[in-house]
Scaffold this motif. Structure first.
Motif, PDB file in Angstrom:
ATOM      1  N   GLY A   1      -0.175  12.836  -3.515  1.00 42.37           N
ATOM      2  CA  GLY A   1       0.679  11.890  -3.966  1.00 42.37           C
ATOM      3  C   GLY A   1       0.759  10.418  -3.523  1.00 42.37           C
ATOM      4  N   ILE A   2       0.409  10.191  -2.212  1.00 37.83           N
ATOM      5  CA  ILE A   2       0.951   9.097  -2.471  1.00 37.83           C
ATOM      6  C   ILE A   2      -0.366   7.483  -2.429  1.00 37.83           C
ATOM      7  CG2 ILE A   2       0.750   7.859   0.100  1.00 37.83           C
ATOM      8  CD1 ILE A   2       1.742   9.404   2.050  1.00 37.83           C
ATOM      9  N   GLY A   3       0.411   7.060  -3.070  1.00 37.38           N
ATOM     10  CA  GLY A   3      -0.022   5.927  -3.796  1.00 37.38           C
ATOM     11  C   GLY A   3      -0.206   4.230  -2.861  1.00 37.38           C
ATOM     12  N   GLY A   4       0.281   4.602  -1.598  1.00 37.13           N
ATOM     13  CA  GLY A   4       0.086   2.916  -0.689  1.00 37.13           C
ATOM     14  C   GLY A   4       1.215   2.936   0.352  1.00 37.13           C
ATOM     15  N   MET A   5       1.580   2.769   1.410  1.00 36.95           N
ATOM     16  CA  MET A   5       2.978   2.305   1.942  1.00 36.95           C
ATOM     17  C   MET A   5       3.269   0.553   1.785  1.00 36.95           C
ATOM     18  SD  MET A   5       1.211   4.795   5.879  1.00 36.95           S
ATOM     19  CE  MET A   5       0.344   5.968   5.076  1.00 36.95           C
ATOM     20  N   SER A   6       4.262   0.943   1.223  1.00 32.59           N
ATOM     21  CA  SER A   6       5.503  -0.410   1.581  1.00 32.59           C
ATOM     22  C   SER A   6       5.634  -1.361   3.123  1.00 32.59           C
ATOM     23  CB  SER A   6       7.185  -0.237   0.341  1.00 32.59           C
ATOM     24  OG  SER A   6       5.726  -0.871  -1.055  1.00 32.59           O
ATOM     25  N   LEU A   7       5.985  -2.104   3.695  1.00 32.09           N
ATOM     26  CA  LEU A   7       6.547  -2.100   4.740  1.00 32.09           C
ATOM     27  C   LEU A   7       7.685  -3.076   4.851  1.00 32.09           C
ATOM     28  CD1 LEU A   7       3.441  -0.870   5.886  1.00 32.09           C
ATOM     29  CD2 LEU A   7       3.796  -3.026   7.883  1.00 32.09           C
ATOM     30  N   ASN A   8       7.786  -3.667   3.713  1.00 29.38           N
ATOM     31  CA  ASN A   8       9.920  -4.235   3.799  1.00 29.38           C
ATOM     32  C   ASN A   8      10.697  -3.257   3.355  1.00 29.38           C
ATOM     33  OD1 ASN A   8       7.970  -4.514   0.796  1.00 29.38           O
ATOM     34  ND2 ASN A   8       9.830  -3.928   0.297  1.00 29.38           N
ATOM     35  N   ARG A   9      11.523  -3.170   3.681  1.00 33.25           N
ATOM     36  CA  ARG A   9      13.287  -2.178   3.280  1.00 33.25           C
ATOM     37  C   ARG A   9      13.201  -2.213   1.926  1.00 33.25           C
ATOM     38  NH1 ARG A   9      18.461  -4.119   3.651  1.00 33.25           N
ATOM     39  NH2 ARG A   9      18.675  -1.999   3.822  1.00 33.25           N
ATOM     40  N   GLN A  10      12.870  -0.904   1.944  1.00 34.87           N
ATOM     41  CA  GLN A  10      13.634  -0.388   0.562  1.00 34.87           C
ATOM     42  C   GLN A  10      15.427  -0.460  -0.024  1.00 34.87           C
ATOM     43  OE1 GLN A  10      15.844   2.901  -0.293  1.00 34.87           O
ATOM     44  NE2 GLN A  10      15.780   2.037  -3.210  1.00 34.87           N
ATOM     45  N   THR A  11      14.808  -0.951  -0.966  1.00 34.43           N
ATOM     46  CA  THR A  11      16.153  -1.499  -1.074  1.00 34.43           C
ATOM     47  C   THR A  11      16.999  -1.500  -2.941  1.00 34.43           C
ATOM     48  OG1 THR A  11      15.891  -3.983  -1.536  1.00 34.43           O
ATOM     49  CG2 THR A  11      16.840  -3.572   0.125  1.00 34.43           C
TER      50      THR A  11
END
Length: 317
Positions: free
Chosen positions: A140-150
């Protein structure tokens, strides 16, 4: 009518190295000073002896800024691997820039796509490589975001507080849009789908503030993320985030005036690039917590077979 790329309007300098497993893809247009800052931070990052490919896509809008951008790119020597430059001679828009940025040729190939008004932590690549080693086959992982989740995807009462998850990696339904490392298998499928669907449908997900933004702005050329949100919604995919204390992030975005932030008042930053290889960055739990659109935690007893996620029961006093 289909989304197409006019390759006759793109000058290519360099060759794509298919033997390398990692590419860093930079999207830039009309922000030479921002680009210089990003390239300098990429130069100083820790790659632990790996050879990585730097791919730079230059969109066209203003001739003077374009010429300065070219000067910066042409004089930049990347010490960690080969460089490939795509220079457009006509404006493509931000959405097409993302769709064209990277299409994996192999299942074990990885990339991170970064917009030019960003700055990376020197540890971004080290963490990203280890995260894919830990979670590359996690369902279920579509990708990785390296910015903060806001951003909270739906409007709910109360303040919009970022997810901290005890400063451990977590999965959230909403993609972070400025520095994103797609899952190679899902991204290839996604790009093929969006190129077929770009002018034939609207990627609307009821109840999301991003859908409201899409309907209000109504600019296919500048909004790529709503298409990915819709794709993830249809395929039950989540995005991995790495929360850090003290507003640290693996990639910082300055929200400067441009395609993503058209307002002249855009700008500012509430994050700082992660400044140490801390214990937080070395922690990869075997089981990840999933968060819903409203940033509340979700449970699913059998993750690989689970399609419909449900919120945990409310505790009774």
């Amino acid at each position: 009518m289909r989304h197409t790329t006019r390759w006759d309007q793109i000058d290519i300098r360099g060759d794509y190295n298919e033997t390398l497993n990692w590419s860093i893809v930079v999207l830039t247009m009309n922000r030479p000073a921002s680009l210089r800052r990003l390239l300098n931070s990429l130069q100083e990052a820790e790659y632990d002896g790996d050879t990585v490919q730097l791919v730079i896509w230059i969109d066209y809008r203003d001739e003077e800024a374009h010429d300065e951008t070219l000067r910066i790119v042409n004089t930049f020597h990347f010490r960690h691997g080969p460089r490939l430059i795509y220079e457009r001679r006509e404006s493509a828009g931000l959405a097409r820039a993302w769709f064209d940025a990277w299409v994996p040729r192999r299942k074990d190939e990885h990339a991170i796509v970064i917009e030019d008004d960003s700055e990376v932590s020197r540890y971004f690549y080290r963490w990203l490589k280890q995260a894919w080693a830990a979670y590359g086959t996690y369902p279920g992982i579509g990708g990785m975001s390296l910015n903060r989740q806001t951003v909270r995807a739906i409007v709910t009462p109360g303040p919009n507080v970022p997810i901290t998850n005890d400063y451990k990696p977590f999965l959230y339904k909403l993609v972070g849009t400025f520095a994103f490392a797609p899952h190679p298998v899902h991204w290839k499928s996604y790009v093929e789908w969006v190129r077929r669907s770009f002018y034939t449908m609207e990627p609307l997900v009821d109840g999301l503030r991003t859908t409201d933004w899409w309907l209000r702005i109504n600019k296919n050329e500048n909004i790529w993320e709503q298409w990915f949100i819709y794709y993830c919604y249809q395929h039950d995919l989540f995005v991995l985030y790495m929360p850090l204390p003290h507003r640290q992030a693996l990639v910082v975005n300055y929200a400067e005036h441009g395609e993503h932030h058209p307002s002249k008042k855009a700008g500012g930053n509430r994050s700082v690039a992660a400044y140490e290889w801390s214990e937080y960055l070395q922690t990869f739990p075997k089981k990840l917590v999933h968060y819903d659109w409203d940033t509340s935690p979700m449970t699913c007893p059998k993750i690989p077979e689970c399609r419909y996620w449900e919120k945990p029961p409310i505790k009774q006093d």
